[in-house]
Each structure stands twice: as structure tokens, then as C-alpha cells.
Design a protein around this motif. Structure first.
Motif, PDB file in Angstrom:
ATOM      1  N   LYS A   1     -13.309  11.612  10.846  1.00 15.96           N
ATOM      2  CA  LYS A   1     -13.928  10.451  11.502  1.00 15.96           C
ATOM      3  C   LYS A   1     -13.568   9.145  10.783  1.00 15.96           C
ATOM      4  CE  LYS A   1     -17.669  12.846  13.711  1.00 15.96           C
ATOM      5  NZ  LYS A   1     -18.460  13.854  12.995  1.00 15.96           N
ATOM      6  N   ILE A   2     -13.407   9.239   9.469  1.00 20.60           N
ATOM      7  CA  ILE A   2     -13.108   8.027   8.695  1.00 20.60           C
ATOM      8  C   ILE A   2     -11.654   7.606   8.878  1.00 20.60           C
ATOM      9  CG2 ILE A   2     -12.908   7.124   6.350  1.00 20.60           C
ATOM     10  CD1 ILE A   2     -15.316   8.926   5.634  1.00 20.60           C
ATOM     11  N   ARG A   3     -10.789   8.612   8.892  1.00 19.79           N
ATOM     12  CA  ARG A   3      -9.371   8.321   9.058  1.00 19.79           C
ATOM     13  C   ARG A   3      -9.167   7.654  10.414  1.00 19.79           C
ATOM     14  NH1 ARG A   3      -7.422  13.566   8.491  1.00 19.79           N
ATOM     15  NH2 ARG A   3      -8.264  13.956   6.422  1.00 19.79           N
ATOM     16  N   TRP A   4      -8.315   6.715  10.451  1.00 21.56           N
ATOM     17  CA  TRP A   4      -7.995   5.923  11.634  1.00 21.56           C
ATOM     18  C   TRP A   4      -9.088   4.930  11.992  1.00 21.56           C
ATOM     19  CZ3 TRP A   4      -3.661   8.127  10.743  1.00 21.56           C
ATOM     20  CH2 TRP A   4      -2.535   7.642  11.381  1.00 21.56           C
ATOM     21  N   LYS A   5     -10.388   5.294  11.873  1.00 21.94           N
ATOM     22  CA  LYS A   5     -11.441   4.330  12.178  1.00 21.94           C
ATOM     23  C   LYS A   5     -11.530   3.320  11.038  1.00 21.94           C
ATOM     24  CE  LYS A   5     -13.733   2.966  14.974  1.00 21.94           C
ATOM     25  NZ  LYS A   5     -13.159   2.187  16.051  1.00 21.94           N
ATOM     26  N   GLU A   6     -11.445   3.812   9.797  1.00 21.28           N
ATOM     27  CA  GLU A   6     -11.625   2.942   8.630  1.00 21.28           C
ATOM     28  C   GLU A   6     -10.310   2.684   7.913  1.00 21.28           C
ATOM     29  OE1 GLU A   6     -14.703   1.872   7.881  1.00 21.28           O
ATOM     30  OE2 GLU A   6     -15.605   3.031   9.505  1.00 21.28           O
ATOM     31  N   ILE A   7      -9.490   3.706   7.833  1.00 15.36           N
ATOM     32  CA  ILE A   7      -8.245   3.592   7.072  1.00 15.36           C
ATOM     33  C   ILE A   7      -7.171   4.386   7.807  1.00 15.36           C
ATOM     34  CG2 ILE A   7      -8.923   5.550   5.582  1.00 15.36           C
ATOM     35  CD1 ILE A   7      -7.384   4.130   3.307  1.00 15.36           C
ATOM     36  N   SER A   8      -6.014   3.782   7.978  1.00 14.64           N
ATOM     37  CA  SER A   8      -4.968   4.521   8.684  1.00 14.64           C
ATOM     38  C   SER A   8      -3.641   4.349   7.963  1.00 14.64           C
ATOM     39  CB  SER A   8      -4.866   4.068  10.136  1.00 14.64           C
ATOM     40  OG  SER A   8      -4.341   2.772  10.189  1.00 14.64           O
ATOM     41  N   ILE A   9      -2.683   5.102   8.401  1.00  8.44           N
ATOM     42  CA  ILE A   9      -1.389   5.082   7.720  1.00  8.44           C
ATOM     43  C   ILE A   9      -0.260   4.977   8.728  1.00  8.44           C
ATOM     44  CG2 ILE A   9      -1.357   7.621   7.644  1.00  8.44           C
ATOM     45  CD1 ILE A   9       0.300   7.319   4.989  1.00  8.44           C
ATOM     46  N   CYS A  10       0.773   4.285   8.290  1.00 11.35           N
ATOM     47  CA  CYS A  10       1.973   4.140   9.075  1.00 11.35           C
ATOM     48  C   CYS A  10       3.002   4.972   8.314  1.00 11.35           C
ATOM     49  CB  CYS A  10       2.305   2.667   8.990  1.00 11.35           C
ATOM     50  SG  CYS A  10       3.238   2.042  10.260  1.00 11.35           S
ATOM     51  N   PHE A  11       3.308   6.147   8.833  1.00 11.57           N
ATOM     52  CA  PHE A  11       4.105   7.092   8.047  1.00 11.57           C
ATOM     53  C   PHE A  11       5.531   6.624   7.824  1.00 11.57           C
ATOM     54  CE2 PHE A  11       0.811   9.934   9.710  1.00 11.57           C
ATOM     55  CZ  PHE A  11       0.392  10.502   8.519  1.00 11.57           C
ATOM     56  N   GLN A  12       6.090   7.142   6.764  1.00  6.19           N
ATOM     57  CA  GLN A  12       7.480   6.857   6.404  1.00  6.19           C
ATOM     58  C   GLN A  12       8.415   7.439   7.459  1.00  6.19           C
ATOM     59  OE1 GLN A  12       8.281   8.514   2.630  1.00  6.19           O
ATOM     60  NE2 GLN A  12      10.301   7.630   2.451  1.00  6.19           N
ATOM     61  N   GLY A  13       9.466   6.721   7.788  1.00  4.29           N
ATOM     62  CA  GLY A  13      10.442   7.246   8.743  1.00  4.29           C
ATOM     63  C   GLY A  13       9.873   7.351  10.138  1.00  4.29           C
ATOM     64  N   ALA A  14       9.686   6.187  10.772  1.00  4.18           N
ATOM     65  CA  ALA A  14       9.115   6.174  12.124  1.00  4.18           C
ATOM     66  C   ALA A  14       9.916   7.066  13.058  1.00  4.18           C
ATOM     67  CB  ALA A  14       9.100   4.755  12.664  1.00  4.18           C
ATOM     68  N   MET A  15      11.201   7.269  12.703  1.00  2.00           N
ATOM     69  CA  MET A  15      12.083   8.085  13.554  1.00  2.00           C
ATOM     70  C   MET A  15      11.527   9.505  13.689  1.00  2.00           C
ATOM     71  SD  MET A  15      14.200   5.718  12.894  1.00  2.00           S
ATOM     72  CE  MET A  15      13.886   4.359  11.903  1.00  2.00           C
ATOM     73  N   ASN A  16      10.958   9.999  12.583  1.00  2.00           N
ATOM     74  CA  ASN A  16      10.552  11.397  12.592  1.00  2.00           C
ATOM     75  C   ASN A  16       9.045  11.564  12.729  1.00  2.00           C
ATOM     76  OD1 ASN A  16      13.258  11.894  12.021  1.00  2.00           O
ATOM     77  ND2 ASN A  16      12.852  11.522   9.860  1.00  2.00           N
ATOM     78  N   ALA A  17       8.302  10.487  12.572  1.00  2.00           N
ATOM     79  CA  ALA A  17       6.855  10.619  12.582  1.00  2.00           C
ATOM     80  C   ALA A  17       6.286  10.610  13.994  1.00  2.00           C
ATOM     81  CB  ALA A  17       6.216   9.515  11.748  1.00  2.00           C
ATOM     82  N   LEU A  18       7.085  10.150  14.953  1.00  2.00           N
ATOM     83  CA  LEU A  18       6.610  10.169  16.337  1.00  2.00           C
ATOM     84  C   LEU A  18       6.974  11.509  16.967  1.00  2.00           C
ATOM     85  CD1 LEU A  18       7.746   6.588  17.315  1.00  2.00           C
ATOM     86  CD2 LEU A  18       5.388   7.365  17.233  1.00  2.00           C
ATOM     87  N   ASN A  19       6.129  11.973  17.866  1.00  2.00           N
ATOM     88  CA  ASN A  19       6.410  13.236  18.546  1.00  2.00           C
ATOM     89  C   ASN A  19       7.493  13.016  19.607  1.00  2.00           C
ATOM     90  OD1 ASN A  19       6.398  15.551  20.100  1.00  2.00           O
ATOM     91  ND2 ASN A  19       4.201  15.866  19.868  1.00  2.00           N
ATOM     92  N   PRO A  20       8.628  13.700  19.484  1.00  2.00           N
ATOM     93  CA  PRO A  20       9.756  13.410  20.386  1.00  2.00           C
ATOM     94  C   PRO A  20       9.529  13.841  21.835  1.00  2.00           C
ATOM     95  CG  PRO A  20      10.282  15.276  18.970  1.00  2.00           C
ATOM     96  CD  PRO A  20       8.968  14.719  18.485  1.00  2.00           C
TER      97      PRO A  20
END
Lengths: 338, 327
Positions: free
Chosen positions: B87-106
Motif C-alpha cells: 500500500k505504501i509503495r507507489w502511493k508514498e514512494i515509487s521507483i523509475c526502474f533502470q533500463g526503461a527498455m526492459n522494465a516495461l511489459n512488452p
């Protein structure tokens, strides 16, 4: 430093890659679609110089490097080395020249065979080309190359495998492998981009020192203008398969003539928080090399573009000593200010 | 002064492998104020990405947070259950993962991936979420009509923008950006950093930028922590780090980067970073340090405040003023 005499001359180099399509699409339209990765470029690399090709990803710089060594056969154009056009040579004739023309690849984690020891990796070139007659000579040559790249003492490294080496050591094995056949010319394709900052400097300095020792010339391919300035003598800036500007590296970076070069330079971050340096970035995205814009290829993103730019392609012209630009509205000496 | 946004105290995160425990993050402490951007810099393998995972309680197997506290706005995240963390993740603190190429679901459309993040964390209708997603794409400079595209139809810069949109869409207070510009061209990098800075102002975000690129740090950060072998070795505001740094490693790292303005000589730090199963005794940098002595090999330096808001872990810090140790 350089004598001015060219070692490699590239004339009208083009490399088109066919776009593969599905069966039905292929049957419906007759025309083959091409990616124009390199689309007519000319330059020469002088003896003992580091000639840099710089540009963003997809501009054709790596393809150019591969074509210069005939690792990828050019679609059109010639590459003259010692009076011979490499593009016309057969595989066998090319192989005889390979020891003199070497390449250093970008990623030392992928360009070394994990199943070969350091000795095997470096020795392979000498063995394949029958450059040595005895085992002793082979070992001697390999050790010499290793000492030159400061893998010292060589005995400590000879029988190690790539996974037992750090990134910087691996890249030095790759450099030693290129040096062992005593080449005259080396293509270095982003040789330090995969290395950590603290080891990068070491490899860059090494590459520079080897010029004198081996009487070398380099084609240095990079997207990093700061490292280009550190190692390079002359630089060519590529955009969408074309060279837009080239000249002495200090002059091009301090005093760019082409709008694209100027933007590329101003986009480079300077590691100094006290500088009030506003980074500019070109608007929009790089157009597709399948259908590059007519006229000047940069005109769709250029703030100085006029109607002429979208119609006629600008020729490469000399604007200052040794400094060339392909632009209808290039900067006059006083115009470029950050 | 108000309570800091995020306070990390003596955080330890280790990986347990056959050879022993890899001490990837081994007792680091720092604070992040509201609306501040902090840079976490270091070479590969120094533990900077692991720090991000440890803060979010997302340690990948076989890693574990083994000690310390991560206090986010008064709540210690290390003590939360996985359910509470979700519940805390994304609501309070979120992350922009390394390598946007691979972090998105293709295999999912960009828009659907962002909507999914909203629906999981907010109690709103599909239509509202859709609208919110489109607004967010617009904010990060991606044409909302492209929301139906798949990741492979996006350029590298656009994927990175989409990742930023996904991290921000639930309006967190803290965002961690792990190597946000590493795989991008300089021109695109300039655009993305500009975007991060403008969004930070707009939403009064606290940002942690993790990177090995010092130029990005100089440009985007207020404060900088330099990591080496699982420890923070120097922590100060950005100008101090670039102009009055005291740690020999910081000095070597900064002077090893060629400048666009020209550089005659580059510093190269001899050797390479140590393995973290059996890190060196004493100061972890001592085998590569030009001024190390017996004390450095024997005793680990304390991470101390040498002057206001300038923290350092080095036995010789007091004698470092104005000295060039890398001659």
C-alpha cells in the motif's frame, strides 16, 4: 603529430540494409524498402591520427566502422588502403590484410570468448594468419602485447579466463588482441563506454600511448564528445547516415558551424554545478532512416531551416582551414554563442 | 526544521550466496529533505541499485535487508509487512526502474500498464483512471493518442518518459530514479533531466537519482552521496562535492572524467573495486588509495560530519584540504 598522408580513404560510402517484410506484404508491393544506415560519406584518415566519428545512436557510425574494415560489405563506394579498394577484395584477399587492420569492440563482456583463456584469445590471430613459426615465438609475441597494455606480469594473466578478469582488464585483453598482429590501423568502436569511470581514463590514455609505440592510426567511434576531445585529432559528426561537419576536434567543439553539432555540444552535461550552462536539446525525435527527409536531413528539427533546406541537399564545403560543414546557413565565426 | 522526508539509518542489505554473504549495502545513513534531489553516485557494483531496492523493501532473492531503518515520513518501512508495503509503495514512494527498455511489459499497451498502476493503488473507476493516465502522459510530454502503442513502438526517450509517468501517476512524495538517463543519447538525456526537474517543482517531490554519471549529478542534484563498496564515503551538497571534496576516491572519480572543455591529464584510480563477500579490512578503499597507511588497513574510518552538512569517512580527511593526492 600527423604527417597528413592518408592511410585510409573512404569515398562515397553507402550501406543500405533491406527491410524484411512478411510474405504477403512482399508479394503485394514490388518495391524493396531500405534502411539507409550510411548514405554517401567521404573522409580520409591520416597516418598517426585519431579520427573520431561521433553522433547519436542510429546515425550510422558503427555501420561506417564495420564497412571501413569490410566486415560488412558496403552497398556502394570505396575504401582505399595502400592503393587497394577494400570493397572489391574477395574474402581470401581481405583475410591476408586483416592483421594490419584491426578492431576493438564496444563490450569486453561480449567480445571475448568465455571458453578461451587470455593466451588463446590473443594468440588466435597469430595462429590463424600463420604469423609465427614456433610455439616460443607465439608465447613471446603474446607476452609482448600483454606488457604493452600493462597486463603485468603477463604470466599472472595468460591462463585466466574472461570471468576471472575485471572489466578494465578484459578491455585490455581486447586491445592486446588487436595489437598482437602489429596493425597499422584500428577501428575502436566505443571502446570505453561499458567501463566504469575510474578505469575509463586508464584505457583512453593507453590507446593514446600506443599510437607512437606501434605507429598506429585509429578510427574512434563514440557518442561521447568529451572522450572524443581527449583522444581525437579530427572529428566527423554524423546525423542520419550523413556527415554534417568535420574538422580538428578542438575547433569543431569550441566553434561548431552546423546547427546540429552546436545542439549536440550544448546537450553534453558539464560536471560542474557552478556553471550556468543551459543544455539545449533539439525538438522532437530523429526521423526514420527508411524515409529520411529530403534536402538537408536535419531541416525538420533545425531552427535555422528555410525553404531551401527542405529542397536541396547542402554540399560539404570548406569554411575554415581543415574545417568542413554541410549546411546552407552555417554559423559565421562570431555567431556561435552558448 | 521540519522532519526529513526520508531518513535512512545504518541500512544493511546483504545477498546470501554459497560463497558467503555479499555485503552490497553495509551500513549507510542519509537524510532526504522535502523537495530535495539527492544523487547517489558510484561505480557498478558499489551497491547503489541495491540501496534503492532495500529502501522499497523489494530486495530480490537471495538478498535481504539485515539491519537498519528506512523512515519515510515518520514510518519505518523495514518493520512493515509485505501487505502494508504494497500500500505504501507507489502511493508514498515509487521507483523509475533502470533500463526503461526492459522494465516495461512488452506485451501490454503503454496506457494499460499505467492504468493498471493507478487501479491497484487508487479507488477510482476505469474511466477516471484512463483520464488520469492520459493527463499524466501529456505532462511528461508523450502524445496521449500514443497510449495504445506497445513499448516497441516507442523510442528510448519516450519509454523513459512513460516510466516516469507510471512512477508519478499515483502522486507519491518520494521517487527513486535508477539510472534514468544511462542508455539515452545526450540530446534525449537533456530532455529527460529537464522533465524530472520540472516535475519535481510542480509536485514538490523528493527525488533520489541513482547514477554513475557525474555530469547528471552536477546538473540535477542538490546533494550528493558517493558510494564505494557498499558504504557511503562522502556526502555533501553538490557544490562541495565538485569544488571542495575531501575523500581521495571522490577526487579520483571526478578527475577521471574527460571534460568537453578539454583535459590534458586524467586521473586513473589503480586496481578495481573489491569483491563484497570479503571486503578489505579497515577502510574499504585503502588498497587503491594513494595516501593509505597502516591505520587505514587496520581500522574502519567513522562516517563523521567534518563541517556543517559535509559527511566523510576517511582517516585523513582533516589533512586533505587543498592537497593533490593524485599527482
Amino acid at each position: 603529430m600527423t604527417t597528413g598522408e592518408p592511410i585510409i580513404e573512404v569515398r562515397g560510402l553507402k550501406k543500405y540494409f533491406p527491410v524484411r517484410r512478411g510474405l504477403i506484404a512482399g508479394m503485394l508491393s514490388r518495391e524493396q524498402i531500405w534502411v539507409k544506415a550510411v548514405d554517401g560519406i567521404d573522409f580520409e584518415i591520416r597516418k598517426n591520427e585519431v579520427f573520431v566519428i561521433a553522433g547519436e545512436s542510429g546515425c550510422g557510425k558503427t555501420t561506417t566502422g564495420r564497412c571501413v574494415l569490410n566486415l560488412t560489405a558496403p552497398t556502394e563506394g570505396s575504401i582505399i588502403y595502400e592503393g587497394v579498394d577494400l570493397a572489391t577484395l574477395s574474402k581470401r584477399e581481405m583475410k591476408a590484410l586483416r592483421p594490419k587492420l584491426q578492431i576493438i569492440f564496444q563490450d569486453p563482456y561480449e567480445s571475448l570468448n568465455p571458453r578461451l583463456s587470455v593466451f588463446q584469445s590473443i594468440a588466435e590471430c597469430l595462429q590463424v594468419n600463420n604469423l609465427v613459426s614456433t610455439q616460443e615465438e607465439l608465447l613471446e609475441r603474446v607476452k609482448m602485447a600483454m606488457e604493452d597494455v600493462r597486463l603485468i606480469p603477463p604470466e599472472d594473466f595468460l591462463y585466466r579466463y574472461p570471468h576471472m578478469l575485471s572489466g578494465g582488464q578484459r578491455q585490455r585483453v581486447v586491445v592486446a588482441r588487436a595489437l598482437v598482429s602489429q596493425p597499422e590501423f584500428i577501428v575502436a568502436d566505443e571502446p570505453v563506454s561499458m567501463l566504469d569511470a575510474s578505469i575509463r581514463a586508464e584505457v583512453l590514455q593507453l590507446l593514446k600511448e600506443l599510437i607512437k609505440k606501434y605507429d598506429l592510426s585509429y578510427l574512434y567511434i563514440t557518442h561521447d564528445l568529451a572522450s572524443a576531445r581527449f583522444v581525437g585529432d579530427r572529428i566527423a559528426i554524423m546525423y542520419l547516415g550523413k556527415i554534417v561537419e568535420f574538422g580538428p576536434v578542438g575547433r569543431v567543439i569550441d566553434n561548431p558551424k552546423h546547427q546540429y553539432t552546436a545542439i549536440l555540444i550544448s546537450a553534453v552535461p558539464i560536471p560542474d554545478p557552478t556553471l550556468t550552462h543551459t543544455r539545449r536539446a533539439p525538438v522532437g525525435e530523429v526521423p526514420s532512416p527508411i524515409n529520411p527527409p529530403p534536402g538537408c536531413r536535419f531541416h525538420t528539427r533545425c531552427e535555422r531551416a528555410t525553404e531551401k533546406c527542405s529542397r536541396e541537399e547542402p554540399p560539404m564545403k570548406l569554411v575554415e582551414k581543415d574545417h568542413f560543414v554541410a549546411c546552407w546557413h552555417h554559423f559565421k565565426p562570431s555567431q556561435w554563442r552558448d | 526544521m521540519a522532519k526529513p522526508m526520508l531518513e535512512v539509518k545504518d541500512l544493511k542489505a546483504h545477498f546470501f550466496i554459497e560463497a558467503g554473504s555479499v555485503k552490497a549495502v553495509d551500513g549507510i545513513s542519509f537524510t532526504l529533505e522535502r523537495g530535495e534531489t539527492m544523487g547517489l553516485a558510484g561505480e557498478s557494483g558499489c551497491g547503489k541499485s541495491t540501496t534503492a531496492f532495500a529502501i522499497l523493501q523489494l530486495m530480490p532473492y537471495p538478498g535481504k535487508v539485515v539491519g537498519g531503518q528506512v523512515v519515510l515520513d515518520g514510518i519505518d518501512l523495514v518493520q512493515r509487512s509485505p501487505e502494508e508495503m504494497r500500500k505504501i509503495r507507489w502511493k508514498e514512494i515509487s521507483i523509475c526502474f533502470q533500463g526503461a527498455m526492459n522494465a516495461l511489459n512488452p506485451v501490454l499497451r503503454i496506457g494499460d500498464q499505467i492504468v493498471e498502476a493507478i487501479m491497484l493503488h487508487e479507488d477510482i473507476s476505469q474511466d477516471e483512471a484512463q483520464r488520469k493516465m492520459e493527463d499524466m502522459l501529456e505532462t511528461v510530454g508523450v502524445d496521449p493518442t500514443r497510449a495504445d502503442n506497445y513499448p516497441h513502438e516507442f523510442s528510448g526517450g519516450m519509454k523513459q518518459r512513460a516510466m516516469i509517468a507510471m512512477a508519478l501517476v499515483t502522486e507519491p512524495k518520494v521517487i527513486i530514479a535508477d539510472e534514468p538517463t544511462t542508455a539515452l543519447d545526450v540530446t534525449v538525456e537533456a530532455q529527460v533531466l529537464k522533465l524530472i526537474k520540472s516535475l519535481q517543482k510542480k509536485y514538490n517531490l523528493s527525488v533520489i537519482i541513482i547514477t554513475h554519471d557525474l555530469a547528471t549529478i552536477a546538473e540535477a542534484c542538490d546533494r550528493v552521496a558517493i558510494m564505494y563498496a557498499g558504504k557511503i564515503i562522502e556526502y555533501a551538497d553538490v557544490v562541495t562535492i565538485f569544488k571542495e571534496r575531501l575523500h581521495p576516491y571522490t577526487e579520483g572519480l571526478i578527475r577521471s572524467v574527460p571534460s568537453l572543455l578539454g583535459s590534458d591529464h586524467l586521473v586513473s584510480v589503480p586496481g578495481s573495486p573489491p569483491g563484497l563477500v570479503f571486503p578489505p579490512e579497515g577502510c574499504r578503499f585503502h588498497p587503491r588509495c594513494p595516501i593509505a597507511n597502516e591505520l587505514c588497513a587496520a581500522k574502519e574510518p567513522v562516517f563523521r560530519e567534518i563541517r556543517k552538512k559535509h559527511f566523510i569517512a576517511c582517516h585523513h580527511a582533516d589533512q586533505m584540504w587543498g592537497k593533490d593526492v593524485w599527482k
